[in-house]
Motif scaffolding. Structure first.
Motif, PDB file in Angstrom:
ATOM      1  N   PHE A  90       0.888  -1.163   0.000  1.00 47.48           N
ATOM      2  CA  PHE A  90       0.000   0.000   0.000  1.00 47.48           C
ATOM      3  C   PHE A  90       0.921   1.207   0.000  1.00 47.48           C
ATOM      4  O   PHE A  90       1.451   1.598   1.042  1.00 47.48           O
ATOM      5  N   PRO A  91       1.165   1.795  -1.173  1.00 50.14           N
ATOM      6  CA  PRO A  91       2.279   2.743  -1.304  1.00 50.14           C
ATOM      7  C   PRO A  91       2.134   3.999  -0.456  1.00 50.14           C
ATOM      8  O   PRO A  91       3.124   4.564  -0.036  1.00 50.14           O
ATOM      9  N   ARG A  92       0.896   4.438  -0.204  1.00 50.11           N
ATOM     10  CA  ARG A  92       0.754   5.675   0.553  1.00 50.11           C
ATOM     11  C   ARG A  92       0.402   5.416   2.016  1.00 50.11           C
ATOM     12  O   ARG A  92      -0.209   6.229   2.679  1.00 50.11           O
ATOM     13  N   MET A  93       0.774   4.246   2.507  1.00 54.56           N
ATOM     14  CA  MET A  93       0.635   3.967   3.931  1.00 54.56           C
ATOM     15  C   MET A  93       2.020   3.634   4.456  1.00 54.56           C
ATOM     16  O   MET A  93       2.871   3.153   3.711  1.00 54.56           O
ATOM     17  N   SER A  94       2.228   3.881   5.742  1.00 54.12           N
ATOM     18  CA  SER A  94       3.567   3.692   6.283  1.00 54.12           C
ATOM     19  C   SER A  94       3.918   2.207   6.337  1.00 54.12           C
ATOM     20  O   SER A  94       3.047   1.342   6.239  1.00 54.12           O
ATOM     21  N   LEU A 160       9.348  -5.918   3.094  1.00 46.73           N
ATOM     22  CA  LEU A 160       8.161  -5.419   3.782  1.00 46.73           C
ATOM     23  C   LEU A 160       6.957  -6.313   3.458  1.00 46.73           C
ATOM     24  O   LEU A 160       6.138  -6.606   4.336  1.00 46.73           O
ATOM     25  N   GLU A 161       6.890  -6.772   2.206  1.00 46.82           N
ATOM     26  CA  GLU A 161       5.798  -7.681   1.850  1.00 46.82           C
ATOM     27  C   GLU A 161       5.887  -8.976   2.653  1.00 46.82           C
ATOM     28  O   GLU A 161       4.869  -9.524   3.075  1.00 46.82           O
TER      29      GLU A 161
ATOM     30  N   GLU B 188      -6.246   1.798  -1.647  1.00 47.98           N
ATOM     31  CA  GLU B 188      -4.928   1.761  -2.261  1.00 47.98           C
ATOM     32  C   GLU B 188      -4.803   0.616  -3.262  1.00 47.98           C
ATOM     33  O   GLU B 188      -4.305   0.812  -4.362  1.00 47.98           O
ATOM     34  N   ASP B 189      -5.196  -0.580  -2.856  1.00 46.57           N
ATOM     35  CA  ASP B 189      -5.027  -1.744  -3.729  1.00 46.57           C
ATOM     36  C   ASP B 189      -5.916  -2.869  -3.199  1.00 46.57           C
ATOM     37  O   ASP B 189      -5.585  -3.536  -2.224  1.00 46.57           O
ATOM     38  N   ASP B 190      -7.060  -3.066  -3.850  1.00 47.56           N
ATOM     39  CA  ASP B 190      -8.015  -4.013  -3.258  1.00 47.56           C
ATOM     40  C   ASP B 190      -7.548  -5.466  -3.391  1.00 47.56           C
ATOM     41  O   ASP B 190      -7.868  -6.287  -2.534  1.00 47.56           O
ATOM     42  N   ILE B 191      -6.749  -5.772  -4.416  1.00 49.37           N
ATOM     43  CA  ILE B 191      -6.267  -7.157  -4.537  1.00 49.37           C
ATOM     44  C   ILE B 191      -5.274  -7.466  -3.418  1.00 49.37           C
ATOM     45  O   ILE B 191      -5.334  -8.519  -2.782  1.00 49.37           O
ATOM     46  N   ALA B 192      -4.380  -6.497  -3.162  1.00 51.17           N
ATOM     47  CA  ALA B 192      -3.433  -6.691  -2.060  1.00 51.17           C
ATOM     48  C   ALA B 192      -4.182  -6.779  -0.733  1.00 51.17           C
ATOM     49  O   ALA B 192      -3.827  -7.572   0.136  1.00 51.17           O
ATOM     50  N   ALA B 193      -5.225  -5.966  -0.575  1.00 44.26           N
ATOM     51  CA  ALA B 193      -5.992  -5.984   0.679  1.00 44.26           C
ATOM     52  C   ALA B 193      -6.605  -7.362   0.890  1.00 44.26           C
ATOM     53  O   ALA B 193      -6.531  -7.935   1.979  1.00 44.26           O
TER      54      ALA B 193
END
Lengths: 256, 315
Positions: A90-94, A160-161, B188-193
């Motif tokens: 989630f690029p815009r989250m820390s 991080l992933e 942000e990214d529903d697939i990643a979520a």
């Protein structure tokens, strides 16, 4: 003991058979590598296991329970976590929030508790933050906890992933090309990280092109070509299998 | 820090505003407050979860009509109708959203435009013989609190802004929790979520129903303030304005308040230049798109209390 069983898996996209009748087992506490040339169907197998695709045929069992076609979030909750080949943070989250997202499925605070910040919710949140900081520490990113996910270097994003996946308490961790885009030093760190993850009692299934990494960490290999399984067994045997050499490593002129 | 000072000043101004306003301007400020409440509720789904809902007026209408019917037919006091009005709007939202929630971005937007039109037309056609057709419903009673009947402009002002303030606190709590984070992940990214274990459909529906619930409560207040409600008050252009206000805000609650003042307060201020009003408005929108595409005030990153040892040292 078998943790994951894939039986007769077939996935078809339009006229293309991406995965054709593939069967394999993943034993608990092992590191299993899925190898094969580009387009062999490796990621498709992963996406079927994690519930992103629904296979046309076949059964996937995790800890004896049928998880075929289950929603991805439910499969995560059962204990299968994954990383993506093309990094999906989630690029815009820390960095910390990215890991907290992975922890989400283990938290129980309901909607009203979240709105009112009840004492139980606060306690849970505090414990979750501590746990997620530990995961960041585990992959060596704790000093970057406040940085935005999208602002991290490529190799750090991969780590991080992994931290995000580990935060969900998985029993099976599925890594899709974890060393992709990493330099030699980072890859060496990854090898060490994978063995530490295994020491935690997490079983690992990974796709990787870097054969040196694969041979270092995997006990068992599964080789795919054109969606079909061409070899499986312990790492040395599969690597020396002539079909695998032809398909994956290229034809050796001297022998042919 | 600057933002904190700004919010305190803004809160102070909102608290004392009616002292300096004639009844006309107080009334304008009441409407602005109602729109603030609506925009904040839309912000939960649009600003936080990225659900493109351009039919928010539909849920506002369902709430207003539910309150009006309960009040005029069943004689319930308005304050008692607020929760049922919210529930009516929330359940309606859940029912219409369930089949369409998987649609992405602009596709969902088109369907929600359809919903707001369907609701308006259904109200005109007097569904179930309860909505009074094109004329609407009359004689809705004023709310009364502890025996005091609320009918003056300033009383409504403090009622509306009080409800808005409480809502902001609750929404803030939500934003600072796993619920708020899950909505942001989905945006942000529903697939990643989904791949992280977040129930994307469930959270989208929850955000949608929650926003609709609040819009329904706003509808109950609106019904009691106007005394008369008619289908034409809940049209498509209201929905578009709310949508634009939330997009312009950038997603923070403070930003929503600012953009609500711009969208619903400024046109009143500019009424004297009525000819040039829309022109100025349009130019301001264009200027925003060029110089501040991220919106007025995007939310600041959440802060977490992290054990000091982990934070320092290594860098």
């Amino acid at each position: 003991m078998t943790l994951l069983t894939v039986k007769d898996l077939t996935k078809i996209f339009g006229g293309l058979i991406a995965v054709n009748d593939v069967s394999f087992d993943v034993a608990k506490d092992s590191v299993v590598g899925l190898i094969g040339p580009n387009g062999a169907g490796k990621t498709t197998v992963f996406n079927c296991i994690t519930g992103n695709y629904r296979p046309e045929q076949g059964v996937i069992e995790f800890k004896g329970a049928d998880i075929t076609g289950m929603a991805p979030n439910r499969i995560v909750k059962m204990g299968v976590a994954r990383t993506f080949q093309s990094i999906r943070l989630f690029p815009r989250m820390s960095a910390l929030e990215n890991v907290l997202a992975g922890r989400h499925c283990r938290l129980k605070s309901g909607f009203l508790a979240c709105m009112l910040h009840t004492p139980a919710q606060r306690r849970e949140e505090k414990a979750a933050i501590e746990r997620c900081m530990d995961e960041l520490e585990f992959v060596g990113l704790s000093h970057l906890y406040a940085d935005m996910g999208g602002a991290l270097a490529y190799g750090q994003q991969r780590l991080l992933e992994i931290a995000r996946a580990l935060a969900s308490d998985p029993e099976l961790l599925i890594l899709d090309e974890p060393a992709g885009g990493m330099n030699d030093q980072e890859t060496a760190g990854l090898v060490e990280l994978i063995s530490r993850i295994r020491e935690r009692g997490v079983t690992i299934l990974l796709i990787e092109h870097d054969m040196r990494l694969v041979m270092k960490v995997c006990q068992k290999l599964i080789a795919l070509e054109h969606g079909a399984l061409i070899a499986q067994g312990d790492a040395e045997t599969v690597r020396n299998n002539p079909d695998v050499i032809t398909a994956y490593l290229g034809v050796d002129d001297e022998k042919w | 820090m600057k933002r904190r000072v700004f919010s305190i000043v803004l809160a102070g101004v909102i608290c004392v505003l009616p002292l300096f306003c004639n009844p006309y301007w107080t009334d304008v400020c009441v409407s602005v407050g109602l729109f603030a409440l609506l925009s904040l509720s839309l912000n939960v789904m649009l600003g936080q979860a990225g659900i493109f809902n351009m039919g928010h007026a539909a849920f506002f209408a369902v709430g207003a009509y539910a309150a009006a019917i309960l009040n005029t037919v069943c004689q319930w006091p308005i304050f008692l109708t607020m929760i049922p009005a919210g529930i009516a709007a929330g359940v309606f939202a859940l029912a219409v959203a369930r089949p369409i929630i998987h649609l992405r971005g602009d596709y969902l937007l088109v369907v929600t435009i359809g919903i707001v039109e369907i609701v308006r037309i259904a109200l005109i056609n007097d569904v179930f013989g309860l909505t009074g057709g094109a004329n609407g419903i009359f004689n809705i009673s004023r709310p009364s609190l502890f025996g005091v009947k609320i009918y003056k402009g300033w009383q409504f002002y403090y009622l509306v802004w009080g409800v808005t303030a409480v809502s902001m606190l609750l929404f803030y709590g939500l934003w600072r929790s796993r619920f708020g984070r899950a909505l942001n992940c989905i945006k942000e990214d529903d697939i990643a979520a989904e791949g992280c274990g977040i129930n994307v459909v469930g959270y989208k529906l929850a955000a949608f129903s929650l926003g609709a619930f609040w819009a329904g409560m706003a509808g109950a207040i609106y019904a009691s303030k106007m005394v008369t409600i008619a289908p034409e008050s809940f049209n498509f252009s209201e929905s578009v304005l709310l949508f634009a206000a939330v997009i312009l805000s950038g997603g923070s609650q403070l930003g929503v308040l600012c953009s609500v003042f711009l969208f619903f307060g400024l046109p009143e201020v500019l009424r004297e230049f009525s000819d040039a009003r829309m022109l100025i408005f349009g130019l301001a929108m264009m200027a925003m798109m060029i110089w501040r595409p991220q919106g007025l005030l995007p939310p600041l990153p959440r802060r977490y209390r992290v054990a000091a040892a982990a934070g320092d040292g290594k860098k």
